[in-house]
Design a protein around this motif. Structure first.
Motif, PDB file in Angstrom:
ATOM      1  N   TRP A  77       0.733  -1.816   0.085  1.00  0.00           N
ATOM      2  CA  TRP A  77      -0.242   0.072   0.310  1.00  0.00           C
ATOM      3  C   TRP A  77       0.728   1.864  -0.292  1.00  0.00           C
ATOM      4  N   THR A  78       2.155   1.196   0.510  1.00  0.00           N
ATOM      5  CA  THR A  78       2.691   3.072   1.310  1.00  0.00           C
ATOM      6  C   THR A  78       3.519   2.660  -0.306  1.00  0.00           C
ATOM      7  N   ALA A  79       3.945   1.881  -0.983  1.00  0.00           N
ATOM      8  CA  ALA A  79       4.104   1.529  -2.520  1.00  0.00           C
ATOM      9  C   ALA A  79       3.693   2.016  -3.613  1.00  0.00           C
ATOM     10  N   VAL A  80       2.346   1.676  -3.427  1.00  0.00           N
ATOM     11  CA  VAL A  80       1.374   2.314  -4.132  1.00  0.00           C
ATOM     12  C   VAL A  80       0.459   3.436  -4.212  1.00  0.00           C
ATOM     13  N   ASP A  81       0.764   3.894  -2.967  1.00  0.00           N
ATOM     14  CA  ASP A  81       0.543   5.467  -2.626  1.00  0.00           C
ATOM     15  C   ASP A  81       2.214   6.585  -3.209  1.00  0.00           C
ATOM     16  N   SER A  82       3.075   5.891  -3.254  1.00  0.00           N
ATOM     17  CA  SER A  82       4.125   6.551  -3.711  1.00  0.00           C
ATOM     18  C   SER A  82       4.082   6.920  -5.240  1.00  0.00           C
ATOM     19  N   SER A  83       3.256   5.825  -5.931  1.00  0.00           N
ATOM     20  CA  SER A  83       3.630   6.010  -7.396  1.00  0.00           C
ATOM     21  C   SER A  83       2.640   6.966  -7.944  1.00  0.00           C
ATOM     22  N   ASP A  84       3.389   7.339  -9.030  1.00  0.00           N
ATOM     23  CA  ASP A  84       1.981   8.088  -9.704  1.00  0.00           C
ATOM     24  C   ASP A  84       0.789   7.672 -10.090  1.00  0.00           C
ATOM     25  N   ALA A  85       0.865   6.723 -10.461  1.00  0.00           N
ATOM     26  CA  ALA A  85       0.032   5.872 -11.262  1.00  0.00           C
ATOM     27  C   ALA A  85      -0.757   5.122 -10.630  1.00  0.00           C
ATOM     28  N   LEU A  86      -0.376   5.095  -9.018  1.00  0.00           N
ATOM     29  CA  LEU A  86      -0.806   3.900  -8.202  1.00  0.00           C
ATOM     30  C   LEU A  86      -0.999   2.829  -8.414  1.00  0.00           C
ATOM     31  N   ARG A  87      -0.669   2.083  -8.726  1.00  0.00           N
ATOM     32  CA  ARG A  87      -0.813   0.380  -9.581  1.00  0.00           C
ATOM     33  C   ARG A  87      -0.470  -0.365  -8.262  1.00  0.00           C
TER      34      ARG A  87
ATOM     35  N   GLY B 284       0.470  -8.879 -12.817  1.00  0.00           N
ATOM     36  CA  GLY B 284       1.030  -8.052 -12.716  1.00  0.00           C
ATOM     37  C   GLY B 284       1.074  -6.293 -12.847  1.00  0.00           C
ATOM     38  N   GLY B 285       0.634  -6.188 -11.019  1.00  0.00           N
ATOM     39  CA  GLY B 285       0.671  -4.674 -10.964  1.00  0.00           C
ATOM     40  C   GLY B 285       0.062  -3.896 -11.420  1.00  0.00           C
ATOM     41  N   LEU B 286      -1.161  -4.407 -12.017  1.00  0.00           N
ATOM     42  CA  LEU B 286      -2.654  -3.901 -12.370  1.00  0.00           C
ATOM     43  C   LEU B 286      -3.711  -4.104 -11.378  1.00  0.00           C
ATOM     44  N   PRO B 287      -4.953  -3.112 -10.975  1.00  0.00           N
ATOM     45  CA  PRO B 287      -6.216  -3.063 -10.771  1.00  0.00           C
ATOM     46  C   PRO B 287      -6.899  -4.324 -11.018  1.00  0.00           C
ATOM     47  N   PRO B 288      -7.812  -4.904 -10.393  1.00  0.00           N
ATOM     48  CA  PRO B 288      -8.739  -6.029 -11.009  1.00  0.00           C
ATOM     49  C   PRO B 288      -9.635  -5.570 -12.097  1.00  0.00           C
ATOM     50  N   ALA B 289     -10.837  -6.849 -12.383  1.00  0.00           N
ATOM     51  CA  ALA B 289     -11.175  -6.061 -13.354  1.00  0.00           C
ATOM     52  C   ALA B 289     -12.557  -5.623 -12.355  1.00  0.00           C
TER      53      ALA B 289
END
Length: 381
Positions: A91-101, A106-111
């Motif tokens: 979650w912290t890695a996601v929040d620090s990413s501009d894309a919030l992946r 494959g590092g993408l949100p679910p369907a």
């Protein structure tokens, strides 16, 4: 994780666990003991209480549904803490990413993320969408305010949307703040959009005041103002200018004003402003008040780029350039009224330091003006 028992009953543990370079304080209450957490399909984990420091609490609350689903499979307290650590790191890695992946294969949100987002954008109207990132986690929306100005809202969507709220940014004199979100799946990007519209509507008159100055004055600084800038440095002529800092909450009220230029030129203007401040009229624009109170016919308009720095008289008298990167526009001037030549402070400082007869006192260097040879000074720092 470094958690220790809080008592002999072993139904409570507290301590710190490390996620990347961050340490978080955590307290866990488990009525059934550390091994009575329950495995997959069990319900004993429902009696567990988690207490954490504010940073971690905010993170856990924003991902409550995902946290419950993942931790239901934890067989005991140790497995729970390991799972929690892994989730917090993600979650912290996601929040620090501009894309919030994150969150899916494959590092993408679910369907379900894409299904709901596409539906919500369709309900909002695709004409309001300016740009979408490749993974759809970053969306730029167009907002038209009451005066038909176009603003852009930058939205970053978490991969558990709509359980988690989007993080929105809009350029305005005051920050938007956190989006109000009920986490009941009733909120959507439409509600975030409406909150941005309401936020911008607060500054409608402020935008009008600043637009009037930008369109009818020679704004020296900032060179490319945006909607968040509250101050303008406006040319007055005769090598002097005025810095006007407008209050967004009272844009037509008397702003903070500061004159720049030769003291012999700006002193009479400052006196006029102080003498007539009670005549400030909040029913008209700031620009119109400045003209009326200072007793001038009009403010100079911005000349074309060929004129600036050639025959406008606003260029530095030493380097012969108007605006210099990392230095700005000339901010010093000769005090002799018939000269009043402007200079960059750094240029004037270097010029005076090279003169054999210059002198220094209390952090100021004194010497002769390069043009009229009258005394001129500048701060050393």
């Amino acid at each position: 994780p470094y958690l220790v028992p809080e008592g002999k009953s072993l139904d409570g543990y507290c301590g710190y666990f490390l996620c990347g370079a961050e340490e978080y304080w955590l307290s866990v209450r488990c009525p059934n003991g550390p091994s009575g957490w329950g495995g997959q399909g069990a319900t004993t984990h429902a009696g567990v209480e988690i207490w954490a420091e504010p940073r971690l609490t905010e993170l856990l609350v924003s991902h409550a549904s995902w946290l419950a689903a993942r931790l239901a499979e934890s067989p005991d307290l140790h497995a729970f803490l390991v799972e929690l650590r892994d989730l917090v790191e993600r979650w912290t890695a996601v929040d620090s990413s501009d894309a919030l992946r994150g969150g899916g294969d494959g590092g993408l949100p679910p369907a379900v993320f894409y299904e709901r987002l596409l539906k919500d954008l369709g309900d909002l109207g695709w004409n309001a969408v300016d740009k979408i990132s490749e993974d759809f986690c970053s969306v730029i929306l167009r907002v038209r305010d009451r005066s038909h100005r176009i603003h852009r809202v930058h939205c970053r969507l978490p991969w558990d949307y709509p359980d988690g709220p989007p993080k929105c940014h809009v350029t305005a004199p005051e920050p938007l703040g956190r989006i109000a979100w009920r986490r009941s799946r009733e909120d959507s990007i439409q509600s975030a959009y409406q909150q941005c519209v309401q936020h911008l509507s607060r500054f409608d008159d402020f935008f009008a005041v600043m637009d009037d100055m930008d369109e009818n004055c020679w704004v020296l600084d900032p060179e490319r103002p945006d909607r968040s800038h509250t101050a303008r440095r406006i040319a007055l002529g005769r090598h002097c200018s005025i810095v006007v800092d407008v209050n967004p909450s009272s844009p037509r009220g008397l702003p903070d004003c500061r004159f720049l230029g030769s003291e012999s030129v700006v002193a009479p203007l400052r006196s006029k402003l102080n003498a007539n401040v009670e005549n400030w009229d909040e029913s008209i624009f700031v620009r119109e008040n400045i003209i009326r109170i200072l007793g001038i016919e009009e403010l100079p308009h911005k000349p074309d780029m060929e004129t600036i720095g050639s025959n406008s008289g606003m260029e530095c008298g030493i380097c012969y350039v108007y605006k210099v990167d990392e230095v700005g526009v000339p901010d010093e001037a000769c005090d002799f009224g018939k000269c009043a030549r402007p200079f960059h402070a750094v240029c004037l400082r270097e010029w005076l330091l090279a003169l054999p007869d210059s002198r220094q006192s209390f952090g100021t260097i004194y010497g002769q003006c390069p043009y009229c040879f009258s005394t001129i000074c500048v701060k050393l720092t």
